[in-house]
Design a protein around this motif. Structure first.
Motif, short mmCIF file in Angstrom:
data_model
loop_
_atom_site.label_atom_id
_atom_site.label_comp_id
_atom_site.label_asym_id
_atom_site.label_seq_id
_atom_site.Cartn_x
_atom_site.Cartn_y
_atom_site.Cartn_z
N GLU A 147 -60.97 35.19 18.84
CA GLU A 147 -60.45 36.45 17.90
C GLU A 147 -62.24 36.22 16.95
N ASN A 148 -62.37 37.44 17.42
CA ASN A 148 -64.10 38.31 16.30
C ASN A 148 -65.08 38.12 17.80
N ASP A 149 -65.10 36.52 17.97
CA ASP A 149 -66.28 36.66 19.63
C ASP A 149 -66.94 38.23 19.60
N SER A 150 -67.14 37.92 20.73
CA SER A 150 -67.59 38.71 21.59
C SER A 150 -68.45 39.17 22.86
N ILE A 151 -69.12 39.14 23.24
CA ILE A 151 -69.67 39.49 24.63
C ILE A 151 -70.69 40.12 25.00
N ARG A 152 -72.11 40.56 24.75
CA ARG A 152 -73.08 41.41 24.87
C ARG A 152 -74.04 41.48 26.19
N ILE A 153 -73.87 42.42 26.40
CA ILE A 153 -75.29 42.84 28.06
C ILE A 153 -76.29 43.45 27.69
N VAL A 154 -77.13 43.25 27.97
CA VAL A 154 -78.39 43.87 27.66
C VAL A 154 -78.86 44.28 29.25
N TYR A 155 -79.27 45.15 29.38
CA TYR A 155 -80.34 45.00 30.47
C TYR A 155 -81.53 46.95 30.32
N LEU A 156 -82.25 46.90 31.40
CA LEU A 156 -83.16 48.18 30.95
C LEU A 156 -82.55 48.83 32.82
N MET A 157 -82.61 50.14 32.87
CA MET A 157 -82.28 51.10 33.75
C MET A 157 -84.16 52.07 33.27
N THR A 158 -83.71 52.77 34.39
CA THR A 158 -85.17 53.74 34.25
C THR A 158 -84.20 54.88 34.51
N SER A 159 -84.56 56.19 33.12
CA SER A 159 -83.92 57.34 33.70
C SER A 159 -84.30 58.34 35.34
N SER A 160 -83.75 59.36 35.50
CA SER A 160 -84.58 60.51 36.47
C SER A 160 -85.22 60.92 35.95
N GLN A 161 -85.60 62.14 36.61
CA GLN A 161 -86.18 63.04 35.63
C GLN A 161 -85.53 65.02 35.23
N LEU A 162 -84.40 63.94 34.55
CA LEU A 162 -83.24 65.27 33.75
C LEU A 162 -83.66 66.53 33.71
N GLU A 163 -83.38 67.29 33.72
CA GLU A 163 -83.69 68.32 33.82
C GLU A 163 -83.86 68.50 32.28
N PRO A 164 -84.29 69.46 31.01
CA PRO A 164 -83.23 69.12 29.00
C PRO A 164 -81.82 69.76 29.55
N ASN A 165 -81.40 68.96 28.46
CA ASN A 165 -79.62 69.54 28.33
C ASN A 165 -79.18 69.10 29.32
N GLU A 166 -79.69 68.57 30.04
CA GLU A 166 -78.98 67.67 31.41
C GLU A 166 -78.07 66.74 31.79
N THR A 167 -77.40 66.04 31.45
CA THR A 167 -76.15 64.87 30.95
C THR A 167 -76.02 63.96 31.96
N ARG A 168 -76.04 62.71 31.64
CA ARG A 168 -75.29 61.97 32.72
C ARG A 168 -74.03 60.95 31.43
N ILE A 169 -72.45 61.37 32.59
CA ILE A 169 -72.18 60.39 31.46
C ILE A 169 -70.77 59.25 32.33
N MET A 170 -70.87 58.32 31.55
CA MET A 170 -71.38 57.08 32.03
C MET A 170 -69.97 56.43 31.81
N SER A 171 -69.12 54.92 32.74
CA SER A 171 -67.30 54.21 32.16
C SER A 171 -67.37 53.29 32.20
N THR A 172 -68.03 52.47 31.76
CA THR A 172 -67.22 51.31 31.40
C THR A 172 -65.72 50.04 31.10
N ASN A 173 -65.34 49.27 31.77
CA ASN A 173 -64.10 49.56 32.19
C ASN A 173 -64.01 47.85 31.70
#
Length: 194
Positions: A147-173
């Motif tokens: 209880e109260n322990d955690s797993i942390r994941i850290v990584y880098l990704m590079t965005s595409s050239q999104l247009e202004p106000n364009e959104t990307r939605i992602m899920s984590t399971n």
């Protein structure tokens, strides 16, 4: 808590009352079960990206075990990366075990029971980052997740050239299992906007 007949001399098993376990000679004691509860957080740095530019984005994903009665020994995490972003190489993903008490942060990325992989799906399906820890106690964590322990994941990704106000939605399971073979699943959705 005990549910028992209040009169042991009478063979009436329906004459049951609730009281402390010590109160009755004939008794059935039960343990109340508490559900496993987790909290998932996903942070992006920067949180907003500049449109029409490729940007490096640091992702910090954390799964905290908020409530459990028994230790957790395995956890599987599937994190989505936008389909048109450049995902990390699996060797560049870092996995940490955060011990709540005594507080310690231990990198477990290269431990034998930790596997990291990336699956690039066709078309506009998001890319999947898998982090599977088959036995937490066999990592540098030095024990099971409590209880109260955690797993942390850290990584880098590079965005595409999104247009202004364009959104990307992602899920984590996530899915996990405790030492008594109870399972738990949780998920969140997150988004990035240019």
């Amino acid at each position: 808590v005990s549910i028992a007949s209040s009169d042991p001399s009478v063979n009436n098993q329906t004459n049951a009352h609730v009281g402390p376990c010590e109160e009755y000679r004939r008794k059935v004691c039960c343990k109340m079960s508490v559900d496993i509860q987790t909290q998932i957080t996903k942070l992006f740095e920067p949180a907003l990206i500049v449109g029409r530019r490729n940007e490096s984005i640091e992702v910090t994903l954390q799964v905290k075990l908020n409530q459990t009665e028994t230790d957790v020994y395995t956890i599987n995490i599937t994190d989505e990366i936008p389909w048109d972003f450049t995902p990390p190489d699996p060797s560049e993903v870092r996995v940490y075990f955060i011990d709540y008490s005594p507080y310690a942060v231990k990198e477990i990325t290269t431990n034998a029971t930790v596997s990291v992989s990336v699956q690039d799906l066709p078309g506009t399906s998001n890319t999947l980052l898998y982090v599977n820890i088959s036995n937490i106690s066999q990592t540098d964590a030095g024990g099971y997740m409590q209880e109260n322990d955690s797993i942390r994941i850290v990584y880098l990704m590079t965005s595409s050239q999104l247009e202004p106000n364009e959104t990307r939605i992602m899920s984590t399971n996530i899915s996990l299992k405790d030492v008594d073979e109870h399972t738990h699943e949780n998920s969140i959705q997150s988004s990035l906007t240019a």
